[in-house]
Motif scaffolding. Structure first.
Motif, PDB file in Angstrom:
ATOM      1  N   ALA A   1      10.784  13.005   1.329  1.00  0.00           N
ATOM      2  CA  ALA A   1       9.738  13.124   0.595  1.00  0.00           C
ATOM      3  C   ALA A   1       8.772  12.340   1.307  1.00  0.00           C
ATOM      4  O   ALA A   1       8.950  12.610   2.520  1.00  0.00           O
ATOM      5  CB  ALA A   1       9.896  11.861  -0.380  1.00  0.00           C
ATOM      6  N   ASP A   2       7.485  12.564   0.854  1.00  0.00           N
ATOM      7  CA  ASP A   2       6.610  12.415   1.784  1.00  0.00           C
ATOM      8  C   ASP A   2       5.828  11.492   1.593  1.00  0.00           C
ATOM      9  O   ASP A   2       4.886  10.757   2.524  1.00  0.00           O
ATOM     10  CB  ASP A   2       5.010  12.934   1.054  1.00  0.00           C
ATOM     11  N   ILE A   3       5.394  10.671   0.645  1.00  0.00           N
ATOM     12  CA  ILE A   3       4.582   9.177  -0.429  1.00  0.00           C
ATOM     13  C   ILE A   3       5.592   8.772  -1.069  1.00  0.00           C
ATOM     14  O   ILE A   3       6.101   8.771  -1.489  1.00  0.00           O
ATOM     15  CB  ILE A   3       3.575  10.167  -0.349  1.00  0.00           C
ATOM     16  N   GLY A   4       5.061   7.544  -0.544  1.00  0.00           N
ATOM     17  CA  GLY A   4       5.788   6.258  -1.668  1.00  0.00           C
ATOM     18  C   GLY A   4       4.697   4.713  -1.674  1.00  0.00           C
ATOM     19  O   GLY A   4       3.694   4.738  -0.943  1.00  0.00           O
ATOM     20  N   PHE A   5       5.194   3.944  -2.701  1.00  0.00           N
ATOM     21  CA  PHE A   5       4.234   2.462  -2.503  1.00  0.00           C
ATOM     22  C   PHE A   5       5.505   1.484  -1.742  1.00  0.00           C
ATOM     23  O   PHE A   5       6.335   0.886  -2.515  1.00  0.00           O
ATOM     24  CB  PHE A   5       3.939   1.877  -3.812  1.00  0.00           C
TER      25      PHE A   5
ATOM     26  N   GLN B   1      -8.924   8.583  -2.638  1.00  0.00           N
ATOM     27  CA  GLN B   1      -8.616   8.781  -3.579  1.00  0.00           C
ATOM     28  C   GLN B   1      -8.807  10.418  -3.494  1.00  0.00           C
ATOM     29  O   GLN B   1      -8.128  10.764  -4.966  1.00  0.00           O
ATOM     30  CB  GLN B   1     -10.222   9.029  -3.905  1.00  0.00           C
ATOM     31  N   GLN B   2      -7.678  11.085  -2.791  1.00  0.00           N
ATOM     32  CA  GLN B   2      -7.864  12.498  -2.952  1.00  0.00           C
ATOM     33  C   GLN B   2      -6.525  12.775  -2.613  1.00  0.00           C
ATOM     34  O   GLN B   2      -5.920  13.646  -2.846  1.00  0.00           O
ATOM     35  CB  GLN B   2      -8.602  13.701  -2.071  1.00  0.00           C
ATOM     36  N   LEU B   3      -5.892  11.321  -2.322  1.00  0.00           N
ATOM     37  CA  LEU B   3      -3.583  11.769  -2.104  1.00  0.00           C
ATOM     38  C   LEU B   3      -3.816  12.255  -3.302  1.00  0.00           C
ATOM     39  O   LEU B   3      -2.493  13.386  -3.049  1.00  0.00           O
ATOM     40  CB  LEU B   3      -3.356  10.434  -1.902  1.00  0.00           C
ATOM     41  N   VAL B   4      -3.564  11.996  -4.712  1.00  0.00           N
ATOM     42  CA  VAL B   4      -3.139  12.891  -5.393  1.00  0.00           C
ATOM     43  C   VAL B   4      -3.833  14.261  -5.990  1.00  0.00           C
ATOM     44  O   VAL B   4      -3.214  14.851  -6.887  1.00  0.00           O
ATOM     45  CB  VAL B   4      -3.709  11.392  -6.773  1.00  0.00           C
TER      46      VAL B   4
ATOM     47  N   GLY C   1       1.076  -1.004  -0.061  1.00  0.00           N
ATOM     48  CA  GLY C   1      -0.483  -0.086   0.206  1.00  0.00           C
ATOM     49  C   GLY C   1       0.826   1.598   0.217  1.00  0.00           C
ATOM     50  O   GLY C   1       2.188   1.148  -0.239  1.00  0.00           O
ATOM     51  N   LEU C   2       0.509   2.112   0.160  1.00  0.00           N
ATOM     52  CA  LEU C   2       1.328   3.685   0.336  1.00  0.00           C
ATOM     53  C   LEU C   2       1.545   3.507   1.734  1.00  0.00           C
ATOM     54  O   LEU C   2       0.695   3.392   2.904  1.00  0.00           O
ATOM     55  CB  LEU C   2       0.007   4.283   0.300  1.00  0.00           C
ATOM     56  N   LEU C   3       2.864   4.531   1.702  1.00  0.00           N
ATOM     57  CA  LEU C   3       3.323   4.502   2.431  1.00  0.00           C
ATOM     58  C   LEU C   3       3.515   6.517   3.122  1.00  0.00           C
ATOM     59  O   LEU C   3       4.189   6.642   2.122  1.00  0.00           O
ATOM     60  CB  LEU C   3       4.945   4.328   2.662  1.00  0.00           C
ATOM     61  N   LEU C   4       3.078   6.978   4.108  1.00  0.00           N
ATOM     62  CA  LEU C   4       3.079   8.591   4.254  1.00  0.00           C
ATOM     63  C   LEU C   4       3.267   8.403   5.362  1.00  0.00           C
ATOM     64  O   LEU C   4       3.742   7.907   6.707  1.00  0.00           O
ATOM     65  CB  LEU C   4       1.295   8.553   3.978  1.00  0.00           C
TER      66      LEU C   4
ATOM     67  N   LEU D   1       2.382  16.276  -3.096  1.00  0.00           N
ATOM     68  CA  LEU D   1       2.937  15.809  -2.321  1.00  0.00           C
ATOM     69  C   LEU D   1       4.730  14.899  -3.736  1.00  0.00           C
ATOM     70  O   LEU D   1       3.911  15.116  -4.411  1.00  0.00           O
ATOM     71  CB  LEU D   1       2.201  14.419  -1.939  1.00  0.00           C
ATOM     72  N   ARG D   2       5.293  14.756  -2.301  1.00  0.00           N
ATOM     73  CA  ARG D   2       6.141  14.218  -2.858  1.00  0.00           C
ATOM     74  C   ARG D   2       6.863  13.253  -2.965  1.00  0.00           C
ATOM     75  O   ARG D   2       6.731  12.606  -1.992  1.00  0.00           O
ATOM     76  CB  ARG D   2       7.567  15.443  -2.265  1.00  0.00           C
ATOM     77  N   TRP D   3       6.729  12.131  -4.014  1.00  0.00           N
ATOM     78  CA  TRP D   3       6.743  10.683  -4.110  1.00  0.00           C
ATOM     79  C   TRP D   3       8.003   9.620  -4.820  1.00  0.00           C
ATOM     80  O   TRP D   3       9.157  10.933  -5.162  1.00  0.00           O
ATOM     81  CB  TRP D   3       5.628  10.946  -4.916  1.00  0.00           C
ATOM     82  N   VAL D   4       8.729   9.450  -3.378  1.00  0.00           N
ATOM     83  CA  VAL D   4       9.274   8.540  -4.121  1.00  0.00           C
ATOM     84  C   VAL D   4       8.671   7.623  -4.956  1.00  0.00           C
ATOM     85  O   VAL D   4       8.569   6.515  -4.402  1.00  0.00           O
ATOM     86  CB  VAL D   4       9.841   7.277  -2.604  1.00  0.00           C
TER      87      VAL D   4
END
Length: 301
Positions: free
Chosen positions: A227-231, A170-173, A155-158, A177-180
């Motif tokens: 960064a802020d978020i990744g999978f 659904q609103q995260l995009v 899942g998503l790591l935040l 946010l800075r993605w890895v």
């Protein structure tokens, strides 16, 4: 005349000369999947590097049976298990795990540079379709078998301080946010791209500030605030103190040539993964289900 040492692929006739065998015997061994080969437009081709590897493995019950190289998808539980196996055997054997991502791992397996490849390529429900379809794109997959490792939650790591938006998947995009990202060919990158498509977004639309080459590297960037978020998988979120937003359950599986399946180190690995110690470790890490570890789930035949 081309020297044998210059060849990449050999014909049945060249293999017969190289191994001093009858050409009919070579065809028979190819059909029985004893010799590593692939058939293209009805003609057998034999990768020379794998023929040489087959010869070495055949000597004295396998010159290389004192070692095993695992490559492919990254996983913390597997990394910890291999480290414990090496602590047990000391300098008597070599069991190595190099996480490269699913696709590069399969390339290395196909070329004979690795003994085992791990992969995750889609949800658990899609495993029986996606994994074989992926394998069939590689030379020599006719000699491969696939064994189930375990299930993982992905899942998503935040970042923890972004908890206030974690309930709005659904609103995260829509947030800045800075993605890895992960390297191309990694299963986690495949998951990210599928999830983004479900949100109506392309991977090129997000602010991907850095690329990570392992699960723990990805979690580290987020934990440090780079960064802020990744999978990624739940276990690395837990050990890094990150928020985990579950998206899917996946199958983390092992692929190897049929003869490697019986190698002592591999059977020891599966035995270890079904032990009480590994189950306790998996529960501590979080997000794992080891209930069917070691079961044969696919073969080309």
């Amino acid at each position: 005349m081309t020297e044998a040492s210059d060849l990449v692929y050999m014909s049945a006739k060249q293999v017969a000369e190289y191994l001093d065998l009858n050409e009919k015997k070579v065809y028979s061994m190819a059909n029985d999947r004893i010799l590593p080969a692939t058939k293209i437009t009805g003609k057998w081709l034999f990768p020379k590097i794998l023929i040489d590897r087959w010869i070495m493995d055949s000597c004295h019950n396998g010159m290389l049976t004192d070692r095993m190289l695992i490559t492919g998808s990254d996983d913390p539980l597997l990394s910890m298990t291999v480290a414990r196996m090496m602590a047990d055997v000391g300098s008597r054997e070599l069991i190595s795990y190099s996480s490269t991502g699913s696709r590069l791992g399969l390339d290395l397996l196909s070329k004979g540079y690795a003994d085992v490849c791990t992969l995750h390529w889609g949800s658990l429900e899609e495993r029986n379709i996606r994994h074989p379809a992926l394998l069939k794109g590689y030379a020599n997959h006719q000699q491969w078998v696939m064994v189930h490792g375990y299930q993982r939650r992905q899942g998503l790591l935040l970042r923890p301080d972004l908890h206030h938006i974690s309930q709005q998947q659904q609103q995260l995009v829509k947030h800045s946010l800075r993605w890895v990202g992960r390297q191309g060919g990694a299963g986690s990158q495949q998951h990210l791209e599928h999830w983004l498509l479900a949100q109506g977004v392309q991977v090129s639309d997000i602010n991907q500030v850095i690329t990570a080459y392992s699960e723990r590297e990805l979690a580290g960037y987020i934990a440090r605030g780079d960064a802020d978020i990744g999978f990624g998988c739940e276990s690395v979120a837990n050990e890094s103190g990150l928020i985990f937003i579950p998206v899917l359950q996946e199958s983390f599986d092992f692929v190897m040539p049929q003869n490697i399946y019986f190698r002592r180190q591999l059977q020891h690995l599966f035995k270890r993964l079904t032990s009480a110690e590994s189950r306790q470790m998996a529960a501590l890490l979080g997000g794992y289900d080891l209930s069917n570890t070691g079961s044969l789930i696919w073969s080309a035949s």
